[in-house]
Design a protein around this motif. Structure first.
Motif, short mmCIF file in Angstrom:
data_model
loop_
_atom_site.label_atom_id
_atom_site.label_comp_id
_atom_site.label_asym_id
_atom_site.label_seq_id
_atom_site.Cartn_x
_atom_site.Cartn_y
_atom_site.Cartn_z
N ASN A 102 -0.07 -7.75 -9.66
CA ASN A 102 0.68 -8.67 -8.52
C ASN A 102 -0.30 -8.52 -7.34
O ASN A 102 -0.17 -9.56 -6.44
CB ASN A 102 1.60 -7.44 -8.09
CG ASN A 102 2.44 -8.20 -7.24
OD1 ASN A 102 3.01 -9.32 -7.23
ND2 ASN A 102 2.94 -7.41 -6.20
N ASP A 103 -1.29 -7.68 -7.30
CA ASP A 103 -2.26 -7.70 -6.13
C ASP A 103 -3.09 -8.95 -6.18
O ASP A 103 -3.39 -9.66 -5.24
CB ASP A 103 -3.18 -6.50 -6.31
CG ASP A 103 -2.82 -5.51 -5.59
OD1 ASP A 103 -1.75 -5.36 -4.79
OD2 ASP A 103 -3.22 -3.93 -6.08
N GLU A 106 4.50 -14.43 1.87
CA GLU A 106 5.34 -14.49 0.71
C GLU A 106 5.49 -16.11 0.41
O GLU A 106 5.93 -16.82 1.10
CB GLU A 106 6.98 -13.98 1.03
CG GLU A 106 7.68 -13.97 -0.35
CD GLU A 106 9.00 -13.56 0.07
OE1 GLU A 106 10.09 -13.89 -0.86
OE2 GLU A 106 9.30 -13.38 1.14
N VAL A 107 5.19 -16.52 -0.96
CA VAL A 107 5.34 -17.89 -1.24
C VAL A 107 6.89 -17.84 -1.76
O VAL A 107 7.19 -17.21 -2.70
CB VAL A 107 4.46 -17.88 -2.57
CG1 VAL A 107 4.54 -19.39 -3.07
CG2 VAL A 107 2.85 -17.95 -2.29
N THR A 159 -2.41 -5.21 0.79
CA THR A 159 -1.01 -5.54 1.04
C THR A 159 -0.69 -6.97 1.63
O THR A 159 -1.37 -7.16 2.67
CB THR A 159 0.09 -4.65 2.13
OG1 THR A 159 -0.34 -3.32 1.33
CG2 THR A 159 1.24 -5.13 2.24
N SER A 160 0.06 -7.83 1.42
CA SER A 160 -0.15 -9.22 1.72
C SER A 160 1.12 -9.55 2.78
O SER A 160 1.92 -8.83 2.68
CB SER A 160 0.28 -10.37 0.52
OG SER A 160 0.23 -11.39 1.03
N SER A 219 7.75 -20.49 -9.07
CA SER A 219 7.03 -19.34 -8.44
C SER A 219 5.31 -19.61 -8.20
O SER A 219 4.74 -18.93 -7.36
CB SER A 219 7.37 -18.03 -9.08
OG SER A 219 6.74 -18.31 -10.55
N GLU A 238 -1.84 -11.81 -7.63
CA GLU A 238 -1.01 -12.84 -7.49
C GLU A 238 -0.84 -13.25 -6.05
O GLU A 238 -0.67 -14.34 -5.67
CB GLU A 238 0.00 -12.75 -8.05
CG GLU A 238 0.38 -12.64 -9.39
CD GLU A 238 0.19 -13.84 -10.34
OE1 GLU A 238 0.72 -14.95 -9.72
OE2 GLU A 238 -0.52 -13.79 -11.31
N THR A 239 -0.73 -12.09 -5.31
CA THR A 239 -0.76 -12.22 -3.65
C THR A 239 -1.91 -12.40 -3.07
O THR A 239 -1.93 -12.40 -1.59
CB THR A 239 0.27 -11.20 -3.20
OG1 THR A 239 -0.52 -9.95 -3.54
CG2 THR A 239 1.57 -11.22 -4.00
N GLY A 266 -4.79 -13.24 -0.82
CA GLY A 266 -4.73 -14.44 0.29
C GLY A 266 -6.11 -14.33 0.77
O GLY A 266 -7.02 -13.12 0.97
N ASP A 278 -5.84 -23.41 -3.02
CA ASP A 278 -4.85 -23.30 -2.01
C ASP A 278 -5.35 -24.18 -0.69
O ASP A 278 -4.35 -23.99 0.30
CB ASP A 278 -4.82 -21.57 -1.67
CG ASP A 278 -6.13 -21.04 -1.22
OD1 ASP A 278 -7.12 -21.80 -0.81
OD2 ASP A 278 -6.27 -19.64 -1.29
#
Length: 254
Positions: A93-94, A222-223, A218-219, A26, A96-97, A99, A128
């Motif tokens: 989670n924000d 999705e990885v 909001t991303s 993940s 983690e995602t 970008g 990244d």
């Protein structure tokens, strides 16, 4: 001479650490791993501080997005010579995602709020390797951009940027306010001295939430899976050119 510069400082896994992929693919392992400021962000901070030392700008503001730990990265920038910091709190989670698009929205909002005349970012982050935040920030602000800068010079309300492009250098002149992204050869970042590290502890770091800036995290990406690069196969030694040609033919290379 009331120019203010925003500088992005990203906390990344230290460049000397061997990256390990999580068993569930993940992402990469970050717990208990040494982190430091992204090397291209260090170059961006150095350039902003140099412009201040030349009295071409008045204030350098270091900005980082993430959990509590990013304050260490901001403190490093303050020890290098930035005047104050802004910690944009992003957790869970924000984070983690998080970008380039979300970070760009944050920088665009802060640039307006802080009335900045210049935004200096590293050309990319070593985690990244996106190389997108500077360009997206410029687009959202509708400001001119000078990316991959190996030389920056301020002349009144204009910025001269020497850009590293394929096969050579390109020199452009853009109007401020503007976004500049730092390349490797722009400068050599200074080490933070002990007296400056002590002074940095007294400098102010403001805490801001993305919602305070009206930014939706909001991303749209999705990885799906993270994998390590394939192991390189061992080579074969050959004695003669004929042997080499034979091996290449066998493998279908010629």
């Amino acid at each position: 001479m009331s120019k203010r510069v925003l500088v992005g400082v990203k906390r990344v896994i230290d460049y000397a650490v061997k990256i390990r992929v999580k068993p569930d693919h993940s992402g990469v392992v970050t717990d208990g791993v040494k982190h430091s400021m992204n090397p291209f962000c260090e170059i961006a901070v150095e350039e902003a501080v140099k412009l201040k030392e030349k009295k071409l700008i008045k204030e350098v503001v270091a900005v980082s997005c993430g959990p509590q730990q990013v304050q260490e990265t901001i403190r490093t920038a303050l020890a290098m010579g930035a005047d104050r910091g802004i910690h944009v709190e992003v957790t869970g989670n924000d984070y983690e995602t998080l970008g380039p698009l979300q970070v760009s929205k944050i920088f665009a909002a802060l640039a307006k709020k802080e009335n900045a005349q210049l935004v200096i970012l590293g050309k990319q982050a070593i985690d990244d390797d996106c190389n997108q935040t500077g360009q997206m920030t410029a687009a959202l602000l509708d400001w001119p951009q000078g990316t991959f800068a190996s030389e920056v010079a301020l002349d009144g309300d204009k910025v001269k940027v020497v850009r590293e492009i394929d096969g050579g250098l390109e020199t452009i002149k853009i109007n401020m306010p503007a976004v500049v992204t730092a390349d490797l050869r722009l400068n050599t970042p200074r080490y933070a001295t002990l007296p400056n590290i002590m002074k940095a502890k007294k400098k102010k770091i403001a805490n801001v939430k993305p919602s305070d800036l009206g930014v939706d995290l909001t991303s749209r990406v999705e990885v799906v899976r993270v994998d390590e690069p394939p192991q390189r196969q061992a080579g074969v030694k050959v004695d003669t050119v004929d042997d080499l040609v034979g091996k290449l033919k066998e493998s279908g290379r010629i």
